[in-house]
Scaffold this active site. Structure first.
Site, PDB file in Angstrom:
ATOM      1  CG  ASP A   1       4.687  42.890  61.103  1.00  0.00           C
ATOM      2  OD1 ASP A   1       3.941  43.616  61.280  1.00  0.00           O
ATOM      3  OD2 ASP A   1       6.017  43.562  60.626  1.00  0.00           O
ATOM      4  CG  MET A   2       1.717  35.659  59.992  1.00  0.00           C
ATOM      5  SD  MET A   2       2.060  34.829  61.600  1.00  0.00           S
ATOM      6  CE  MET A   2       0.351  35.014  62.415  1.00  0.00           C
TER       7      MET A   2
ATOM      8  CD  GLN B   1       1.167  35.367  56.432  1.00  0.00           C
ATOM      9  OE1 GLN B   1       1.253  34.399  56.771  1.00  0.00           O
ATOM     10  NE2 GLN B   1       2.346  36.159  56.364  1.00  0.00           N
TER      11      GLN B   1
ATOM     12  NE  ARG C   1      -0.605  45.303  59.729  1.00  0.00           N
ATOM     13  CZ  ARG C   1       0.566  45.562  60.261  1.00  0.00           C
ATOM     14  NH1 ARG C   1       1.317  44.295  59.895  1.00  0.00           N
ATOM     15  NH2 ARG C   1       1.016  46.276  61.028  1.00  0.00           N
TER      16      ARG C   1
ATOM     17  CE  LYS D   1      -4.233  41.285  47.358  1.00  0.00           C
ATOM     18  NZ  LYS D   1      -4.165  41.754  45.805  1.00  0.00           N
TER      19      LYS D   1
ATOM     20  CB  ALA E   1       5.094  39.344  52.236  1.00  0.00           C
TER      21      ALA E   1
ATOM     22  CB  THR F   1      -4.736  45.347  50.087  1.00  0.00           C
ATOM     23  OG1 THR F   1      -4.483  44.831  48.908  1.00  0.00           O
ATOM     24  CG2 THR F   1      -6.263  45.815  50.436  1.00  0.00           C
ATOM     25  CG  HIS F   2      -0.461  48.722  48.251  1.00  0.00           C
ATOM     26  ND1 HIS F   2       0.180  47.679  48.796  1.00  0.00           N
ATOM     27  CD2 HIS F   2       0.010  49.806  49.314  1.00  0.00           C
ATOM     28  CE1 HIS F   2       0.823  47.991  49.897  1.00  0.00           C
ATOM     29  NE2 HIS F   2       0.759  49.368  50.215  1.00  0.00           N
TER      30      HIS F   2
ATOM     31  NE  ARG G   1       9.110  40.690  53.684  1.00  0.00           N
ATOM     32  CZ  ARG G   1      10.093  40.638  54.602  1.00  0.00           C
ATOM     33  NH1 ARG G   1      11.203  39.755  54.561  1.00  0.00           N
ATOM     34  NH2 ARG G   1       9.703  41.424  55.678  1.00  0.00           N
ATOM     35  NE  ARG G   2       6.883  45.191  50.313  1.00  0.00           N
ATOM     36  CZ  ARG G   2       6.774  44.512  51.590  1.00  0.00           C
ATOM     37  NH1 ARG G   2       7.518  44.988  52.692  1.00  0.00           N
ATOM     38  NH2 ARG G   2       6.098  43.369  51.603  1.00  0.00           N
TER      39      ARG G   2
HETATM   40  C1  LIG Z   1       0.326  47.680  56.404  1.00  0.00           C
HETATM   41  C2  LIG Z   1       0.766  46.403  55.742  1.00  0.00           C
HETATM   42  C3  LIG Z   1       1.410  45.560  56.744  1.00  0.00           C
HETATM   43  C4  LIG Z   1       1.894  44.367  56.061  1.00  0.00           C
HETATM   44  N1  LIG Z   1       2.300  43.327  56.967  1.00  0.00           N
HETATM   45  C5  LIG Z   1       2.450  41.974  56.410  1.00  0.00           C
HETATM   46  C6  LIG Z   1       2.819  40.942  57.268  1.00  0.00           C
HETATM   47  O1  LIG Z   1       2.858  41.152  58.643  1.00  0.00           O
HETATM   48  N2  LIG Z   1       3.047  39.671  56.901  1.00  0.00           N
HETATM   49  C7  LIG Z   1       3.213  39.657  55.502  1.00  0.00           C
HETATM   50  O2  LIG Z   1       3.379  38.493  55.243  1.00  0.00           O
HETATM   51  N3  LIG Z   1       2.847  40.599  54.471  1.00  0.00           N
HETATM   52  C8  LIG Z   1       2.479  41.938  55.032  1.00  0.00           C
HETATM   53  N4  LIG Z   1       2.225  42.871  54.307  1.00  0.00           N
HETATM   54  C9  LIG Z   1       2.588  42.643  52.837  1.00  0.00           C
HETATM   55  C10 LIG Z   1       1.143  41.994  52.013  1.00  0.00           C
HETATM   56  O3  LIG Z   1       1.285  40.822  52.480  1.00  0.00           O
HETATM   57  C11 LIG Z   1       1.485  42.244  50.392  1.00  0.00           C
HETATM   58  O4  LIG Z   1       2.546  41.485  50.072  1.00  0.00           O
HETATM   59  C12 LIG Z   1       1.647  43.404  50.043  1.00  0.00           C
HETATM   60  O5  LIG Z   1       0.768  44.544  50.621  1.00  0.00           O
HETATM   61  C13 LIG Z   1       1.415  43.530  48.412  1.00  0.00           C
HETATM   62  O6  LIG Z   1       0.109  43.082  48.242  1.00  0.00           O
HETATM   63  P1  LIG Z   1      -1.232  43.804  47.974  1.00  0.00           P
HETATM   64  O7  LIG Z   1      -2.307  43.657  49.015  1.00  0.00           O
HETATM   65  O8  LIG Z   1      -0.933  45.494  47.988  1.00  0.00           O
HETATM   66  O9  LIG Z   1      -1.844  43.293  46.687  1.00  0.00           O
HETATM   67  P2  LIG Z   1      -1.100  43.127  45.384  1.00  0.00           P
HETATM   68  O10 LIG Z   1      -2.062  42.509  44.402  1.00  0.00           O
HETATM   69  O11 LIG Z   1       0.206  42.593  45.528  1.00  0.00           O
HETATM   70  O12 LIG Z   1      -0.777  44.567  44.546  1.00  0.00           O
HETATM   71  C14 LIG Z   1      -2.021  45.431  44.424  1.00  0.00           C
HETATM   72  C15 LIG Z   1      -1.463  46.777  43.797  1.00  0.00           C
HETATM   73  O13 LIG Z   1      -0.581  47.360  44.721  1.00  0.00           O
HETATM   74  C16 LIG Z   1       0.418  47.980  44.145  1.00  0.00           C
HETATM   75  N5  LIG Z   1       1.497  47.449  44.906  1.00  0.00           N
HETATM   76  C17 LIG Z   1       1.537  46.325  45.643  1.00  0.00           C
HETATM   77  N6  LIG Z   1       2.832  45.951  46.280  1.00  0.00           N
HETATM   78  C18 LIG Z   1       3.636  47.241  45.507  1.00  0.00           C
HETATM   79  C19 LIG Z   1       5.097  47.228  45.440  1.00  0.00           C
HETATM   80  N7  LIG Z   1       5.676  46.254  46.299  1.00  0.00           N
HETATM   81  N8  LIG Z   1       5.632  48.319  44.980  1.00  0.00           N
HETATM   82  C20 LIG Z   1       4.660  49.051  44.052  1.00  0.00           C
HETATM   83  N9  LIG Z   1       3.391  48.967  44.155  1.00  0.00           N
HETATM   84  C21 LIG Z   1       2.842  47.992  44.563  1.00  0.00           C
HETATM   85  C22 LIG Z   1       0.401  47.733  42.794  1.00  0.00           C
HETATM   86  O14 LIG Z   1      -0.133  48.992  42.269  1.00  0.00           O
HETATM   87  C23 LIG Z   1      -0.448  46.559  42.538  1.00  0.00           C
HETATM   88  O15 LIG Z   1      -1.076  46.563  41.468  1.00  0.00           O
HETATM   89  C24 LIG Z   1       1.804  44.098  54.522  1.00  0.00           C
HETATM   90  C25 LIG Z   1       1.159  44.871  53.871  1.00  0.00           C
HETATM   91  C26 LIG Z   1       0.831  46.143  54.431  1.00  0.00           C
HETATM   92  C27 LIG Z   1       0.239  47.031  53.394  1.00  0.00           C
END
Ligand SMILES: Cc1cc2nc3c(=O)[nH]c(=O)nc-3n(C[C@H](O)[C@H](O)[C@H](O)COP(=O)(O)OP(=O)(O)OC[C@H]3O[C@@H](n4cnc5c(N)ncnc54)[C@H](O)[C@@H]3O)c2cc1C
Length: 285
Positions: free
Chosen positions: A112-113, A141, A162, A165, A167, A204-205, A266-267
């Site tokens: 992870d980063m 990221q 991977r 965005k 976190a 991403t979601h 963070r979540r």
């Molecule tokens: C598999 C995986 C591994 C990851 N590994 C790392 C890592 O190594 N280092 C790092 O810095 N970050 C990591 N992340 C976290 C990432 O950087 C984001 O902070 C996180 O995924 C939220 O961004 P998003 O791309 O979903 O987009 P966003 O624009 O934040 O969200 C898009 C949509 O997703 C849904 N959503 C997003 N977050 C949530 C939440 N917490 N609760 C409910 N709904 C939500 C909502 O519907 C939102 O509108 C990882 C994420 C994933 C999916």
């Protein structure tokens, strides 16, 4: 917080449980829906090298358990959990043990980063171990300015990336302050990875970005098994089911362990609605 029964119950939305067995049970269930997993043992920023060695042992055990149980899954770790704040060399030795084991089991370790103060060291360590064993990849990221260059270099070395965005709260000297710029950069990096990456993971979601990924892959004739989507356990189940049912590869990041607080926070921080959800729940108690 980590010992409060109520807080623990709330955290279960995002965390599989305290134990590896609970995480494996989630893994089996998720696998039955055609979705793979990556297991994360919670506990970043350990306070001693002894704790780092314990974390490494949990991961070694997790890799063996995944292998023995036939679960479709790999592991994700953080270098601060493996001792990076104390010693680069000791941390590297811990990660090397795990990557060697993963290579022997034909499995994979994702590093992870964490925040930008670790980016350079993380990429260096992964590149070094990848050159010796394969079986390891990293996370990039989209929020960081440097990520385009990093991805180009990682692709040249065929190291799996991977893309997420980001976190962590970063200074404007290192990262795009505006979310719209992060999203734009994510799309550009996603396209680069789909064209040139080694089995990239699009994590991403964000439904808009997911649709753009689907469209880009279809337009370029990139097969659905040439990349995977990744999402976090407990977030956007509807989207997860849709992707899996449409034949996309999807992997869920499944955290487990007692030290869930920083991950959970963070979540929550990512989405204010989560905090309202909790406040409502607490008021109902
Ligand atoms: C598999 C995986 C591994 C990851 N590994 C790392 C890592 O190594 N280092 C790092 O810095 N970050 C990591 N992340 C976290 C990432 O950087 C984001 O902070 C996180 O995924 C939220 O961004 P998003 O791309 O979903 O987009 P966003 O624009 O934040 O969200 C898009 C949509 O997703 C849904 N959503 C997003 N977050 C949530 C939440 N917490 N609760 C409910 N709904 C939500 C909502 O519907 C939102 O509108 C990882 C994420 C994933 C999916």
């Amino acid at each position: 917080m980590e010992t409060s029964a109520l807080a623990k119950r709330l955290a279960r939305r995002f965390v599989a449980g305290d134990t590896l067995d609970q995480a494996l049970a989630v893994g089996r269930h998720v696998n039955s829906e055609g979705i793979a997993i990556t297991l994360d043992h919670l506990g970043e920023s350990v306070t001693s090298l002894e704790e780092a060695a314990e974390a490494r042992d949990v991961y070694l055990h997790a890799l063996s358990a995944i292998h023995d149980s036939g679960i479709q899954g790999n592991v994700s770790l953080k270098l601060t959990q493996f001792g990076l704040d104390f010693s680069y060399d000791q941390c590297r030795a811990n990660v090397e043990q795990l990557v060697r084991r993963a290579a022997g089991l034909n499995n994979f370790v994702r590093v992870d980063m964490e925040s930008s103060q670790y980016t350079q060291r993380t990429i260096e360590m992964v590149a070094d171990l990848h050159a010796r064993y394969g079986a390891v990849g990293v996370v990039i990221q989209a929020c960081l300015y440097r990520s385009r260059n990093d991805i180009e270099e990682l692709c040249r070395r065929a190291i799996r990336v991977r893309l997420c965005k980001g976190a962590y709260l970063e200074p404007a000297s290192a990262a795009f302050p505006r979310k719209s710029d992060v999203d734009r950069n994510f799309v550009e990096l996603m396209q680069f990875l789909l064209d040139r990456g080694a089995y990239p993971a699009i994590a991403t979601h964000d439904e808009n970005i997911i649709r753009r990924t689907e469209a880009y892959a279809a337009g370029r004739g990139i097969r659905r098994d040439a990349f995977e989507f990744q999402m976090l356990y407990g977030i956007r189940r509807d989207l997860q089911r849709r992707l899996a049912s449409e034949g996309y590869r999807l992997r869920l990041y499944v955290p487990f362990g007692k030290a869930w607080y920083p991950y959970y926070m963070r979540r929550l921080a990512e989405r204010p609605a989560n905090v309202f959800f909790i406040a409502r729940h607490l008021l109902r108690q």
